[in-house]
Structure formats: structure tokens, C-alpha cells
Design a protein around this motif. Structure first.
Motif, PDB file in Angstrom:
ATOM      1  N   SER A  90      -5.432 -14.367 -31.220  1.00  0.00           N
ATOM      2  CA  SER A  90      -6.584 -14.686 -32.080  1.00  0.00           C
ATOM      3  C   SER A  90      -6.123 -15.401 -33.345  1.00  0.00           C
ATOM      4  O   SER A  90      -4.928 -15.428 -33.650  1.00  0.00           O
ATOM      5  CB  SER A  90      -7.317 -13.389 -32.457  1.00  0.00           C
ATOM      6  OG  SER A  90      -6.660 -12.764 -33.554  1.00  0.00           O
ATOM      7  N   GLU A 225     -17.742 -15.633 -28.512  1.00  0.00           N
ATOM      8  CA  GLU A 225     -16.794 -16.433 -27.727  1.00  0.00           C
ATOM      9  C   GLU A 225     -16.771 -15.990 -26.270  1.00  0.00           C
ATOM     10  O   GLU A 225     -15.749 -16.120 -25.595  1.00  0.00           O
ATOM     11  CB  GLU A 225     -15.386 -16.293 -28.338  1.00  0.00           C
ATOM     12  CG  GLU A 225     -15.280 -16.811 -29.773  1.00  0.00           C
ATOM     13  CD  GLU A 225     -14.415 -18.062 -29.878  1.00  0.00           C
ATOM     14  OE1 GLU A 225     -14.113 -18.680 -28.831  1.00  0.00           O
ATOM     15  OE2 GLU A 225     -14.049 -18.404 -31.007  1.00  0.00           O
ATOM     16  N   GLY A 229     -14.056 -18.177 -25.266  1.00  0.00           N
ATOM     17  CA  GLY A 229     -12.811 -17.426 -25.402  1.00  0.00           C
ATOM     18  C   GLY A 229     -11.915 -17.540 -24.181  1.00  0.00           C
ATOM     19  O   GLY A 229     -12.389 -17.748 -23.064  1.00  0.00           O
ATOM     20  N   PHE A 237      -9.206 -19.633 -28.344  1.00  0.00           N
ATOM     21  CA  PHE A 237     -10.577 -19.359 -28.790  1.00  0.00           C
ATOM     22  C   PHE A 237     -11.212 -20.608 -29.380  1.00  0.00           C
ATOM     23  O   PHE A 237     -10.501 -21.496 -29.871  1.00  0.00           O
ATOM     24  CB  PHE A 237     -10.581 -18.208 -29.823  1.00  0.00           C
ATOM     25  CG  PHE A 237     -10.156 -16.916 -29.207  1.00  0.00           C
ATOM     26  CD1 PHE A 237     -11.051 -16.138 -28.488  1.00  0.00           C
ATOM     27  CD2 PHE A 237      -8.833 -16.500 -29.290  1.00  0.00           C
ATOM     28  CE1 PHE A 237     -10.643 -14.961 -27.864  1.00  0.00           C
ATOM     29  CE2 PHE A 237      -8.417 -15.328 -28.665  1.00  0.00           C
ATOM     30  CZ  PHE A 237      -9.329 -14.561 -27.947  1.00  0.00           C
ATOM     31  N   ILE A 266     -13.025  -8.839 -31.234  1.00  0.00           N
ATOM     32  CA  ILE A 266     -11.827  -8.937 -32.061  1.00  0.00           C
ATOM     33  C   ILE A 266     -12.309  -8.886 -33.507  1.00  0.00           C
ATOM     34  O   ILE A 266     -13.175  -9.669 -33.921  1.00  0.00           O
ATOM     35  CB  ILE A 266     -11.047 -10.239 -31.806  1.00  0.00           C
ATOM     36  CG1 ILE A 266     -10.965 -10.513 -30.302  1.00  0.00           C
ATOM     37  CG2 ILE A 266      -9.654 -10.160 -32.426  1.00  0.00           C
ATOM     38  CD1 ILE A 266     -10.291 -11.825 -29.960  1.00  0.00           C
TER      39      ILE A 266
END
Ligand code: PLP
Length: 402
Positions: A90, A225, A229, A237, A266
């Protein structure tokens, strides 16, 4: 009639296509008809169907420990590893990862966490969640309330309060709402590139504009996302692809390539700090299958395959081959617009065409696309070959020139 009541289908419908197998970017039905899976099932099958390493990882975890819950005081190794790996991928340098079994659960989790984190940060009056026109955020009550697709909200009675949908595509209406009641806004919820609403990339500067409004008003930016994602745009992402740092990101779909249902949120530094600010606080939210060991093992393996096989590097090739192919259809006057980025594309059909009928004609050609409004959407497995992409574009040309 079978007892199976299908999702997003007319309850009286009976003539379903029964899928029984798949390999790579192809699937086949019970009659042996083969199809190019131009939608990666439902936007998720990045690593391709029938991947032996996925099957091995899932089997190995099922033998070791099929299932045990993760409510306090329990945990398990694949869930711990998955959360650490996802945080590493991330844009956040620190944070936490909450695990769910779907995108809808991820969205509802992010909405609830936004409100409770605002309270824990000493701003209990900030409870409004703002979403966007054309946004799709799943079908649980939170996500249904945040839907920017009106038909998906209708008929379900009173939805979640203090959820406001803002028209687009430019930032002005959002800025006006913040000027009027920014003191009450807990979070903005937006896909980086809107998917199920019809594939709309963000207008230039839009996501940065959202970030600035959230910063000015102590609101959290949640990027949904679930489609973008895990590589769909060629970065892990959409946040990285569009270079905007959110406060939370929801994910699902490609996190496990759909081999086992998996999703999550996240949580970046600001929200993490709020959740950890008060010693007596305990998160009263979670699902029986949060951190399910087999789902987590599938997630770890799907990420490993994407990394080891360099699947994200294939996205620019898909963008060129498929994107250029679709633009050529536009050049030939067969479609009125081409929208997309990376490995997710839509062609807008001329008004006189019927997207459902064209979808059916494409099925007869052995190509699966998804009709959304009067557009046809494509979101293939990242392992799709050039030949398969060319077959998709050729089939579109054949059907749309009739
Ligand atoms: N959010 C977005 C952006 C999605 O595209 C979807 C599904 O397409 C969801 C949430 C809901 O995910 P699920 O269907 O796994 O509940």
C-alpha cells in the motif's frame, strides 16, 4: 425451476449458462462452448482460471487449519502474513489491515470505521459520509446507501442516514457541500476509477481536489479499490496510479483473484492513530470469517503469483493492445466513445444499439463482456494473450457492424 435465486438477475429467469471449467483467460460451459473471459469473471480473476499454485496453496492450508476465527484472543499465520504484505504494497508507511470476505463488507467496514475513528479523535459530530454519482460500493446497507447508481438504491426502504451522494464529474458540487457542512463530514468515499457505474476514469485533478477538501475539513478520504486494487491499473493500487494518498482503501476481488472470497480495508496512519488513541476502546465490528485462514492463504498466493510472474507489467501491454483495438472501433464509427485505463475498458454504444443484445451476440462469438447501461465493459484476466485480445476486438467489430 432451480431453487438458486441468482444475484442481480430477474427472479423468473431460467436460461443460465452453466460454467463448469476454466483455464487462463478462458472458461467453458457444460455443453463444451468455450469463451474468452473478457471480464475476469466479475472484475477479479487476475491470475487466470485453474492456476495450479492457487489450488496447491488452498489445499495445503485446508489440511493445516481449515478455519478458526480471529476475534480476540485468536489469530493465525496466513492472516497475519497477508495483512503485513498488503500494508507493504500500500502507499502507507504504517497502518493496519482489516479483513473481510467481500467488497460490500469492506465498504461497510470502512464507513463504520470512519465514523468511529472521528469519534475517537474527538470529533463525534462528524458522521456524514459523502459518495459520488455513478459510484458503486456493493450491496450491503452501507454500500447501498452510498450507491451513485439510483436503480440499485430503489425499493429497499429507508437506507443508512447521513450518507450523501454528490453529482459529478467536476469537483465544484463537492466543494459546495464541504462549504455548507464540512464540519459534519466524516469521510468521502470514492472509487479511484469508477467501475460498475460504467468505467469512468477520474477527471484531471479530481482526486487531488478530494484530498485537499478532506484535509481542510478533517475528513477522511476512503478510496474504494475493490476493482482497482491489486494491479488492475498496473500499480498495486489506484492510489499509486493516480498519485493520491487516501486515509483508507477498501479491496476485495483480485486480492485472492476470487479463488476464495476475500476483501478488507487498509487503514492509513491518521485513522490508525485515532483507533489506538484511547486505551479503553475496543472495535465492536467484525465478521465470523474475518482473517479466514484459507481465504488468507489464497490472498498470499495470489499476491505471490502477481509478483513472481510480473503480472502488473503486463497491464501496459493490455492497455496498448485492447485499448488501441477499441479506439480503432471508434475510428471506424462502430462505438461512440472509448473509456478506461490500464486493463479496464468500456465502449459506449451508439444510441440505436442495445447493449444486452450485443452482449448476447458476443457470447455466440465466444467472448464475454459486461453490458452496463449502453456501454460494454471489458476487464480481462491479466494473463490474457494478445491473440485472445485480438479475438475480442474482432468479435466486437463483427457484432457492432451488423
Ligand atoms: N466496491 C466496488 C468499487 C465494487 O466494484 C464492488 C463490486 O463490484 C463492491 C464494492 C462490492 O463488492 P462485492 O460484490 O464483493 O461485495
Amino acid at each position: 425451476m432451480s431453487a438458486f435465486l441468482h444475484p442481480f438477475s430477474p427472479p423468473r429467469m431460467t436460461d443460465f449458462i452453466t460454467i463448469v471449467g476454466g483455464e487462463g483467460a478462458e472458461i467453458w460451459d457444460e455443453d463444451g462452448n468455450r469463451y474468452i473471459d473478457g471480464m475476469a469473471s466479475l472484475w477479479y480473476m487476475n491470475v487466470g482460471h485453474g492456476h495450479p499454485k492457487m489450488i496447491e496453496a488452498i489445499t495445503a492450508q485446508a489440511k493445516a487449519l481449515a478455519s478458526y476465527h480471529t476475534f480476540a484472543p485468536f489469530s493465525n499465520p496466513p492472516a497475519e502474513r497477508l495483512a503485513d504484505t498488503i500494508l507493504e504494497l500500500s502507499p502507507f508507511d504504517r497502518g493496519r489491515v482489516f479483513l473481510t470476505s467481500s467488497g460490500s463488507e469492506a465498504v461497510d467496514t470502512a464507513m463504520k470505521i470512519a465514523r468511529i475513528a472521528q469519534r475517537e479523535a474527538g470529533r463525534p459530530h462528524k458522521t456524514t459520509i459523502v459518495s459520488r454519482e455513478h459510484g458503486y460500493h456493493g450491496t450491503n446497507f452501507g454500500g447501498t446507501s452510498a450507491q451513485g447508481i439510483p436503480g440499485n438504491r430503489e425499493g429497499f426502504g429507508e437506507l443508512v442516514g447521513e450518507v450523501v451522494n454528490v453529482e459529478g464529474p467536476d469537483i465544484e458540487p463537492m466543494a459546495r457541500l464541504f462549504a455548507e457542512r464540512g464540519d459534519r463530514i466524516a469521510a468521502v468515499l470514492s472509487e479511484p476509477l469508477q467501475g460498475a457505474g460504467g468505467v469512468f476514469p477520474p477527471p484531471e485533478g479530481y482526486l487531488e481536489g478530494l484530498r485537499a477538501l478532506c484535509d481542510e475539513h478533517d475528513a477522511y478520504l476512503i478510496l474504494d479499490e475493490v476493482i482497482t486494487g491489486f494491479g488492475r491499473l498496473g500499480s498495486w493500487f489506484g492510489a499509486q496510479y493516480y498519485d493520491v494518498e487516501p486515509d483508507m482503501m477498501t479491496f476485495a476481488k483480485a486480492s485472492s483473484s476470487g479463488y476464495i472470497p476475500l476483501g478488507g480495508v487498509i487503514i492509513g496512519p491518521a485513522v490508525t492513530d485515532a483507533l489506538m488513541a484511547n486505551e479503553g476502546f475496543s472495535l465492536k465490528h467484525g465478521y465470523t470469517y474475518s482473517g479466514h485462514p484459507i481465504a488468507a492463504a489464497a490472498g498470499n498466493q495470489a499476491i505471490a503469483i502477481q509478483r513472481d510472474d510480473g503480472l502488473l507489467d503486463l497491464v501496459p501491454l493490455i492497455e496498448r493492445r485492447l485499448g488501441d483495438g477499441l479506439r480503432a472501433l471508434h475510428g471506424d464509427g462502430l462505438v461512440s466513445e472509448v473509456r478506461g485505463a490500464g486493463a479496464v475498458w468500456a465502449v459506449q454504444l451508439p444510441d440505436h444499439r442495445d447493449a444486452m443484445k450485443d452482449r448476447d451476440a458476443l457470447l455466440e462469438q465466444g467472448v464475454i463482456v459486461r453490458p452496463l447501461g449502453n456501454a460494454l465493459v471489458m476487464c480481462p484476466p491479466l494473463v490474457i494473450t494478445e491473440t485472445q485480445m485480438d479475438r475480442m476486438v474482432d468479435a466486437l467489430a463483427t457484432v457492432l457492424s451488423r
